[in-house]
Design an enzyme around this catalytic site. Structure first.
Site: not given
Ligand code: GLU
Length: 473
Positions: A65, A95, A100, A107, A364
């Site tokens: 968070h 990631k 950034d 998940k 995203s």
């Molecule tokens: N599931 C994808 C990943 O493992 C995309 C996650 C997203 O776009 O929030 O990076």
């Protein structure tokens, strides 16, 4: 090494974390806080399937968070379990930090095999799962924002948004509660191809990195390089297609659920997809031979091996047989921590998942920004840019006394559309992140592999966020 000592996915992530952590000066307590998963929500809910009720098991894990909202896909797979989702959520934090993207990691996982359900049944399951998330305040544009992952796509994301809206209809930014939506439902152009396109940009960066390649005796450039791909889903397909059309790669082997094929001359990815649609299988594709086992694709001699399916594909029992010069982790966690060491010792370059597949979450992020701004990218400046370029071209024509064709003019004097901006932002992100990883390796000579360097970079950013919050001064 026996099977027993093979680390599971979560253990692999932890081991990779620990290895990288020793190259940092982050205090132990803070490292501990970064490593753990902050919230784990396990749920079981009933869904009526046919005449019977089925109890579905599902998870949502918010790993960190330190930035909000948290972000990460939802996986539909029979193999989903808590530690897997925890591993995936942890990777999302690193990631996002690396590229950034200002989110914490999360998940979701629903333990079902989507093939066994009709679209209507999947819709029921997705809606019920979303309802559970709403109930526990585990979804929202400023809280936690799901996206597609293995076994889900834009269709499921549209169901999630619609369900969210039934509860939170008046929320002005509601569309930002989920990304990867269809373009017609507040999605963004270029999200579908984003992970694959990012994978291609990442591979291209490595193949342009002369100083790294020299150590491994690999010729720079993408043209004519051979590639083998495991998994022809969203990520594998777009990676292969873009590598073929924009990088002049030769795809020599593809593996899917039903088997694997090989061709020395190269496989046209779009033709292969057509063949699969027609026959239900990639096997017997004209001009290729079927391999006796699907895992043989992982052992093909090639320049770049792209595991684009699931975790734990390259393990201690097959890592020694990998003949690729570069393993490009398009999937999350395809190489176990044990296999990682074997490959590194063999002199294989591993482009780590946390960097290589970050294109999905990057776009995203653009989609989420679009949702918050309530406006398509390019809408304000497209015409202005176009007119400015046109005036410039006309001026040059007048001054030089030479003119160009209308077609040439329209190519030069073009304002950017949303898709152009998304691709440009994605390319910029992948290039910048790669150079940040390499910068760690230059600064810390003990860090010799890309994964550890990516981790060091990401951990540094998460740690400084915690410190800026006044926690762990
Ligand atoms: N599931 C994808 C990943 O493992 C995309 C996650 C997203 O776009 O929030 O990076």
């Amino acid at each position: 090494m026996s099977k027993k000592t093979e680390p599971n996915f979560y253990e692999s992530v932890q081991q990779n974390f620990d290895r990288a952590a020793q190259f940092t000066s982050i205090p132990t307590g803070l490292l501990q806080q970064i490593k753990v998963c902050n919230s784990v929500y396990y749920m079981q809910f009933p869904v009526k399937i046919g005449k019977d009720y089925q109890v579905i098991e599902a998870f949502r894990v918010q790993h960190s968070h330190h930035r909000l909202p948290t972000k990460g896909g939802i996986r539909f797979s029979q193999k989903v379990n808590q530690e897997e989702v925890m591993a995936l959520a942890s990777l999302m934090t690193y990631k996002c930090a690396l590229v950034d993207v200002p989110f914490g990691g999360a998940k979701g996982g629903v333990k079902i095999s989507p093939r066994e359900y009709t679209a209507d049944q999947l819709q029921k399951i997705t809606r019920r799962y979303t309802t559970e998330l709403v109930r526990k305040n585990f979804i929202g544009p400023g809280i936690d924002v799901p996206a597609p992952d293995y076994g889900t796509g834009s269709r499921e994301m549209a169901w999630i948004l619609d369900t969210y809206l039934t509860f939170k209809g008046g929320e002005i930014d509601a569309a930002g509660c989920v990304t990867g939506k269809p373009v017609s439902q507040n999605g963004i152009r270029g999200r579908d191809e984003a992970t694959g396109r990012g994978v291609y940009y990442g591979i291209r960066e490595v193949l342009n990195d002369r100083s790294l390649l020299k150590k491994y005796g690999i010729e720079p450039g993408t043209e004519g390089k051979t590639m083998a791909i495991q998994g022809l889903g969203n990520v594998g397909y777009h990676t292969g297609k873009i590598a073929q059309t924009e990088g002049d790669f030769k795809i020599i082997s593809v593996a899917e659920y039903e088997g694997a094929i090989y061709s020395e001359k190269g496989i046209d990815i779009d033709e292969l997809v057509k063949h699969r649609k027609k026959t239900g299988s990639i096997l017997d594709f004209p001009g290729t031979v079927n391999l006796d086992q699907r895992k043989k694709t992982l052992e093909i001699a090639c320049d770049v091996l792209v595991p684009a399916a699931l975790e734990n594909q390259i393990r201690s029992d097959n890592a020694r047989r990998v003949k690729a010069k570069i393993v490009a982790e398009a999937a999350n966690g395809p190489v176990t921590a044990t296999a990682n060491d074997i490959l590194l010792k063999k002199g294989v370059i591993i482009i780590p998942d946390m960097y290589l597949n970050a294109g999905g979450v990057t776009v995203s992020y653009f989609e989420w920004l679009k949702n918050l701004s309530h406006m398509r990218f390019g809408r304000m400046e497209k015409r202005f840019d176009q007119n400015t370029y046109l005036n410039l071209v006309n001026l040059i024509e007048r001054q030089s006394g030479r003119s160009i064709t209308q077609k040439e003019k329209s190519i030069i004097a073009r304002g950017a559309d949303e898709i152009d901006l998304v691709r440009s932002g994605l390319e910029e992100t992948m290039v910048t992140a790669y150079h940040q990883i390499r910068e760690v390796m230059m600064r810390k000579p003990k860090v010799t592999d890309l994964r550890s360097a990516a981790f060091v970079n990401a951990l540094g950013k998460v740690a400084s966020d915690y410190m800026n919050m006044g926690i762990f001064p």
